[in-house]
Structures are given as structure tokens and as C-alpha cells.
Scaffold this motif. Structure first.
Motif, PDB file in Angstrom:
ATOM      1  N   LYS A 105       0.967  -0.992  -0.155  1.00 38.97           N
ATOM      2  CA  LYS A 105       0.012   0.015  -0.051  1.00 38.97           C
ATOM      3  C   LYS A 105       1.048   1.418  -0.039  1.00 38.97           C
ATOM      4  O   LYS A 105       0.642   2.313  -0.788  1.00 38.97           O
ATOM      5  N   ALA A 107      -6.449   9.343  -0.778  1.00 39.03           N
ATOM      6  CA  ALA A 107      -6.432   9.748   0.789  1.00 39.03           C
ATOM      7  C   ALA A 107      -5.042   9.976   1.039  1.00 39.03           C
ATOM      8  O   ALA A 107      -4.239   9.375   0.904  1.00 39.03           O
ATOM      9  N   VAL A 115      -8.991   4.743   9.204  1.00 38.52           N
ATOM     10  CA  VAL A 115      -8.807   3.543   8.404  1.00 38.52           C
ATOM     11  C   VAL A 115      -7.416   3.306   8.701  1.00 38.52           C
ATOM     12  O   VAL A 115      -6.566   3.949   8.382  1.00 38.52           O
ATOM     13  N   VAL A 133      -7.697  -4.647   5.808  1.00 41.32           N
ATOM     14  CA  VAL A 133      -8.265  -3.282   6.163  1.00 41.32           C
ATOM     15  C   VAL A 133      -9.160  -3.242   7.225  1.00 41.32           C
ATOM     16  O   VAL A 133     -10.242  -3.866   7.086  1.00 41.32           O
ATOM     17  N   VAL A 191     -11.882  -0.364   8.887  1.00 42.15           N
ATOM     18  CA  VAL A 191     -12.367   1.072   8.909  1.00 42.15           C
ATOM     19  C   VAL A 191     -13.252   0.985  10.285  1.00 42.15           C
ATOM     20  O   VAL A 191     -14.175   0.159  10.237  1.00 42.15           O
ATOM     21  N   GLU A 230      -4.870   6.263   7.148  1.00 43.83           N
ATOM     22  CA  GLU A 230      -5.217   7.380   6.435  1.00 43.83           C
ATOM     23  C   GLU A 230      -6.510   7.993   6.677  1.00 43.83           C
ATOM     24  O   GLU A 230      -7.157   7.425   7.226  1.00 43.83           O
ATOM     25  N   GLU A 231      -6.780   9.148   5.893  1.00 46.49           N
ATOM     26  CA  GLU A 231      -8.146   9.841   5.915  1.00 46.49           C
ATOM     27  C   GLU A 231      -9.095   9.080   5.495  1.00 46.49           C
ATOM     28  O   GLU A 231      -8.938   8.133   4.486  1.00 46.49           O
ATOM     29  N   PHE A 232     -10.392   9.204   6.060  1.00 49.15           N
ATOM     30  CA  PHE A 232     -11.434   8.508   5.707  1.00 49.15           C
ATOM     31  C   PHE A 232     -12.087   9.136   4.332  1.00 49.15           C
ATOM     32  O   PHE A 232     -12.400  10.473   4.502  1.00 49.15           O
ATOM     33  N   LEU A 233     -12.513   8.533   3.446  1.00 45.85           N
ATOM     34  CA  LEU A 233     -13.148   9.176   2.125  1.00 45.85           C
ATOM     35  C   LEU A 233     -14.416   8.587   2.174  1.00 45.85           C
ATOM     36  O   LEU A 233     -14.955   7.655   2.300  1.00 45.85           O
ATOM     37  N   GLU A 255     -18.523   3.943  -3.633  1.00 46.30           N
ATOM     38  CA  GLU A 255     -17.127   3.192  -4.144  1.00 46.30           C
ATOM     39  C   GLU A 255     -17.352   2.588  -5.526  1.00 46.30           C
ATOM     40  O   GLU A 255     -18.719   2.020  -5.849  1.00 46.30           O
ATOM     41  N   LYS A 296     -18.529  -4.967  -0.355  1.00 43.00           N
ATOM     42  CA  LYS A 296     -17.213  -5.432   0.538  1.00 43.00           C
ATOM     43  C   LYS A 296     -17.510  -5.986   1.682  1.00 43.00           C
ATOM     44  O   LYS A 296     -16.960  -6.866   2.144  1.00 43.00           O
ATOM     45  N   ASN A 306     -14.975  -6.634   6.668  1.00 40.59           N
ATOM     46  CA  ASN A 306     -14.690  -6.690   4.936  1.00 40.59           C
ATOM     47  C   ASN A 306     -14.306  -7.895   4.394  1.00 40.59           C
ATOM     48  O   ASN A 306     -13.607  -8.701   5.273  1.00 40.59           O
ATOM     49  N   ILE A 333      -8.872   4.618  -3.503  1.00 41.96           N
ATOM     50  CA  ILE A 333      -8.986   3.832  -2.158  1.00 41.96           C
ATOM     51  C   ILE A 333      -7.896   2.992  -2.346  1.00 41.96           C
ATOM     52  O   ILE A 333      -7.022   2.693  -1.515  1.00 41.96           O
ATOM     53  N   GLU A 334      -7.769   2.069  -3.382  1.00 43.73           N
ATOM     54  CA  GLU A 334      -6.488   1.266  -3.616  1.00 43.73           C
ATOM     55  C   GLU A 334      -6.259   0.913  -5.133  1.00 43.73           C
ATOM     56  O   GLU A 334      -7.284   0.917  -6.012  1.00 43.73           O
TER      57      GLU A 334
HETATM   58  P1  AMP Z   1      -8.974  -1.604   0.333  1.00 38.06           P
HETATM   59  O1  AMP Z   1      -8.245  -2.858   0.473  1.00 38.06           O
HETATM   60  O2  AMP Z   1      -7.731  -0.662   0.456  1.00 38.06           O
HETATM   61  O3  AMP Z   1      -9.568  -1.576  -0.933  1.00 38.06           O
HETATM   62  O4  AMP Z   1      -9.877  -1.212   1.406  1.00 38.06           O
HETATM   63  C1  AMP Z   1     -10.977  -2.155   1.714  1.00 38.06           C
HETATM   64  C2  AMP Z   1     -12.250  -1.341   1.611  1.00 38.06           C
HETATM   65  O5  AMP Z   1     -12.225  -0.402   2.992  1.00 38.06           O
HETATM   66  C3  AMP Z   1     -12.440  -0.491   0.696  1.00 38.06           C
HETATM   67  O6  AMP Z   1     -13.357  -0.915  -0.200  1.00 38.06           O
HETATM   68  C4  AMP Z   1     -13.419   0.749   1.276  1.00 38.06           C
HETATM   69  O7  AMP Z   1     -14.713   0.075   1.568  1.00 38.06           O
HETATM   70  C5  AMP Z   1     -12.725   0.649   2.797  1.00 38.06           C
HETATM   71  N1  AMP Z   1     -11.622   1.797   2.755  1.00 38.06           N
HETATM   72  C6  AMP Z   1     -10.294   1.668   2.613  1.00 38.06           C
HETATM   73  N2  AMP Z   1      -9.767   2.872   2.584  1.00 38.06           N
HETATM   74  C7  AMP Z   1     -10.858   3.743   2.772  1.00 38.06           C
HETATM   75  C8  AMP Z   1     -10.576   5.179   2.954  1.00 38.06           C
HETATM   76  N3  AMP Z   1      -9.505   5.916   2.809  1.00 38.06           N
HETATM   77  N4  AMP Z   1     -11.848   5.859   3.338  1.00 38.06           N
HETATM   78  C9  AMP Z   1     -12.999   5.028   3.295  1.00 38.06           C
HETATM   79  N5  AMP Z   1     -13.051   3.654   3.161  1.00 38.06           N
HETATM   80  C10 AMP Z   1     -11.897   3.171   2.931  1.00 38.06           C
END
Ligand code: AMP
Ligand code: GLY
Length: 403
Positions: free
Chosen positions: A103, A118, A141, A153, A155, A175-178, A182, A204, A214, A272-273
Motif C-alpha cells: 500500500k 486519501a 482507516v 483493512v 475501518v 489514512e484519511e476516511f473518504l 465506491e 465489500k 470487509n 482507495i486502492e
Molecule cells: P482496500 O483493501 O484498500 O480496498 O480497503 C477495503 C475497503 O475498506 C474499501 O473498499 C473501502 O470500503 C474501505 N476503505 C479503504 N480505505 C478507505 C478510506 N480511505 N476511506 C473510506 N473507506 C476506505
């Protein structure tokens, strides 16, 4: 064209369906595959963590193209080994696969490419972690830096829970919450040109109403009627093309599928990723809608020949619902083998593995029809010890009826 597809999930079953439908394909092999894939391809026993075994099989079968489904062999560098012996491969090198493998690396590349994401801090000590949690505030997050199958992850608004997860990781990104819906948007890249696919939405969390942990994904649908009409062009311009240019400039071109997980915030698109392979279960709604022959498309990407390529899509909507073992994702129980009913028109059953067992995709003129078909198929499966979400694409289907 002779193809070897590596993997065994619902994603690979959908890819096998798409590859098999391309008239250019003379032989389709899959390793290790699954019982559903075995109806479409010749399957071979394989440990996907064993790079040498993948290379040996590709060589023995003398294939023209290898398509790697899951991230593990990519992060392990199997694409480099295959290319080194002259086999065209759809999937990034070990260096480029770090976009999913770390990441922190993904954040660095986004920064250099000018791609919006973010704000984040990478931490290795308790002091750094606590400082970062307080800097960004709730909801917290917290992301394990390494590969975690979508489960690394957390949240949460609970600071203690966030702290405990962070302390359990050796390197963690906070990180900052977005805020915002999605979207998963995939680009097929040959290293210089990247062609964007249509967007999909993934669900998710394990349970209805976005409750629970998740997961890798419990369902998906496509297209997204509510998304801005230029979302594909905008994501190509602001995210996919700059990432591919930056990876090429670093001497580590990205060849394969670049998966952008986006949040549509009120200040614009934020990443986000990234993942470096097709999403599961998004692939189960995208491939049945894609009219462009898949094998030829992936071969063009693998041989640096995508310039000018335009994708063709069916007008149909698609919804997929995942059937998972009770206890998934933390402790999936073992499920007895499932008896499947004969396939009905406009419905596909994609087999998967131990946690997520299968998914049912319905196609229809609108989301409501697609959704009805997916749920009809999944509700008819007699599978004790399993569960599925009942609200996949529900809001979008209700909104569509109100239009
Ligand atoms: P990731 O594996 O990074 O996709 O994270 C898994 C899930 O966590 C994402 O699909 C989002 O629902 C949530 N998530 C990850 N990062 C954030 C973020 N910065 N703000 C809000 N939700 C997030
Ligand atoms: N559906 C999310 C993923 O494939 O990672």
C-alpha cells in the motif's frame, strides 16, 4: 491460440467463459481450475505459490499466452519468469505488482503520478500509529501494508480497535476516511496504452446493510446508472493513464489489469486502492457484458499492441451474488459439495473455492431483471452452511424503477 489461465476462483471461471468464447482460441487450459472451469478448459493440478511449476506447465503446454488471475503469483514475480522464456503473459512484473503488494508503494507512485488519493501516513511504531490516528480522527482507516486478500483493512470509529489492528501489522498505512460511493474501474494495459473497462460496484462487507467484516466481495453489478456519465473518461485521464505513464517512466511498465478502487467524493475521484488483477466478483458482471473478444484483447495487451483499441459492451445489466460459507471471512466452515441445477438462460453460475463458494450472475434489460435472475438462481441452490447478502444492487434497482 493456446492459452493457460492460472487460478481457481469465480473470477477465473468468468475469465474462462470469456476466453473460450473467442473464436481465436484453439485450446484453453486452466490450473488449478475448479469443477465449473473443468467444463470449459482442460484443468491441471498446480500450486499457484510455486512459480517454477507455473513456468514448467506453460512450457510443457507450449501456450501462446498465459493469463494470471490472482495476485499471489504476480507479486511472486511469475510474469518476469514467463516473459524471460518468451511466453506472452497478461499480468504485471514483480516490480509493477507492488502496486497491490505494498500500500505504501502504491501511495508513492500516486504521489509521483499526481493521482488523487486519501492523505496517509505509513507507520512502524506505536508512537507513529497513535499520532496518525489522532491526526486523521474517526472514522479510522488502518491498512496492513502487505497482501491480505482484501481483509487487511479495518475501518472503524473505535480508536482501540483501530489501534489493535495497527499494532498487529509490522508496517501499517493509516489514512484519511473518504466519504462517497465506491466504484471499481479496471484498465487493461500494455505498458503504454491503457483501455478502461466499464465501472462496476462491489459490496465489500459480509452482511446486508454493509454490516460485518470487509471481505473479498459479496456481490457486484454493472453498469452504474447513477455514476457521472464521463466516469470512464475521467478515470482514464486522472488515474489510469498517469499511473501507466509513471510506471513506464520508472522503467517498470505495467502490463496487465490495473484495478482502480475509487471513492466518488464531493471533491472529485479519489483512489482507495489499486489491485493488479481482475476483481472478484466484479469480473463476474463485466465479462458476461463484454462483447470484445477477450483472448485477442489480452493477447494484444501482453504483446504491447493495444493502441487504438475500443471495447464493445452489451446493453444488458448484470448482477452477481456471492454464496459464501458460514463464518466467512474470518473462519469459513467447511461446506459439503453442492448439487447444481441445470443452467437457465441469462444466468451464469461461477464456481469458486472454500470461503466464497460460488456466485450467480443474472443478465437483464435493466438491473431489476438482472437482479431477479441472479437471486432466483442463488435461492434455488440447496447449500446448508452457507449465506448470501440479499441487498446486492437493491438501492440501484429501486432508483431505476423510480426513474
Ligand atoms: P482496500 O483493501 O484498500 O480496498 O480497503 C477495503 C475497503 O475498506 C474499501 O473498499 C473501502 O470500503 C474501505 N476503505 C479503504 N480505505 C478507505 C478510506 N480511505 N476511506 C473510506 N473507506 C476506505
Ligand atoms: N472485489 C475486490 C477485489 O477483487 O479485490
Amino acid at each position: 491460440m493456446k492459452i493457460l489461465l492460472v487460478g481457481s476462483g469465480g473470477r477465473e471461471h468468468a475469465l474462462a467463459l470469456g476466453l473460450k468464447a473467442d473464436p481465436e482460441v484453439s485450446e484453453l487450459h486452466c490450473a488449478p481450475g475448479n469443477p465449473g472451469i473443468a467444463h470449459l478448459a482442460t484443468t491441471h493440478i498446480l500450486d499457484i505459490a510455486d512459480n517454477e511449476a507455473i513456468v514448467a506447465l506453460a512450457r510443457e503446454l507450449d501456450v501462446d499466452l498465459v493469463v494470471i488471475g490472482p495476485e499471489l503469483p504476480l507479486v511472486n514475480g511469475v510474469a518476469d519468469l514467463l516473459r524471460a522464456i518468451g511466453i506472452a503473459t497478461f499480468g504485471p512484473s514483480k516490480a509493477a505488482a507492488q502496486l497491490e503488494g505494498s500500500k505504501n508503494f502504491a501511495k508513492e507512485v500516486m504521489r509521483d503520478a499526481g493521482v488523487a488519493t486519501a492523505q496517509s501516513v505509513t507507520c512502524t511504531t506505536r508512537v507513529e500509529i497513535e499520532h496518525a490516528l489522532d491526526k486523521f480522527g474517526a472514522p479510522y482507516v488502518v491498512k496492513d501494508d502487505g497482501l491480505a486478500g482484501g481483509k487487511g483493512v479495518v475501518v472503524t470509529s473505535n480508536r482501540e480497535e483501530a489501534l489493535q489492528h495497527a499494532l498487529a501489522c509490522s508496517c501499517v498505512v493509516i489514512e484519511e476516511f473518504l466519504e462517497g460511493p465506491e466504484v471499481s474501474l479496471f484498465g487493461i494495459s500494455d505498458g503504454k496504452t491503457i483501455v478502461a473497462m466499464q465501472p462496476a460496484q462491489d459490496f465489500k462487507r459480509a452482511h446486508d446493510g454493509d454490516q460485518g467484516l470487509n471481505t473479498g466481495g459479496m456481490g457486484a453489478y454493472s453498469p452504474l446508472a447513477w455514476a457521472p456519465s464521463d466516469i470512464v473518461e475521467q478515470t482514464h485521464r486522472e488515474v489510469l493513464a498517469p499511473m501507466v505513464a509513471e510506471m513506464a517512466a520508472r522503467g517498470t511498465p505495467f502490463v496487465g489489469l490495473l484495478y482502480a478502487g475509487l471513492a466518488l467524493t464531493n471533491v472529485g475521484i479519489r483512489v482507495i486502492e489499486f489491485n493488479v488483477r481482475f476483481g472478484d466478483p466484479e469480473t463476474q458482471v463485466l465479462i458476461p457484458r463484454l462483447k470484445t473478444p477477450l483472448a485477442s484483447l489480452l493477447y494484444k495487451a501482453a504483446t504491447r499492441n493495444l493502441e487504438g483499441e475500443k471495447l464493445q459492451w452489451s446493453e444488458d445489466c448484470a448482477v452477481t451474488v456471492v454464496l459464501a460459507a458460514n463464518g466467512y471471512p474470518s473462519a469459513p466452515q467447511k461446506v459439503a459439495s453442492i448439487e447444481l441445477l441445470p443452467q437457465v438462460a441469462d444466468t451464469y453460475i461461477f464456481h469458486a473455492g472454500a470461503g466464497r463458494i460460488l456466485s450467480a450472475t443474472g443478465l437483464g434489460h435493466d438491473l431489476t431483471e438482472a437482479r431477479d435472475r441472479a437471486y432466483r438462481a442463488i435461492s434455488q441452490i440447496d447449500a446448508p452452511g452457507t449465506f448470501y447478502r440479499t441487498d446486492i444492487a437493491l438501492n440501484a434497482s429501486v432508483a431505476e424503477k423510480g426513474d
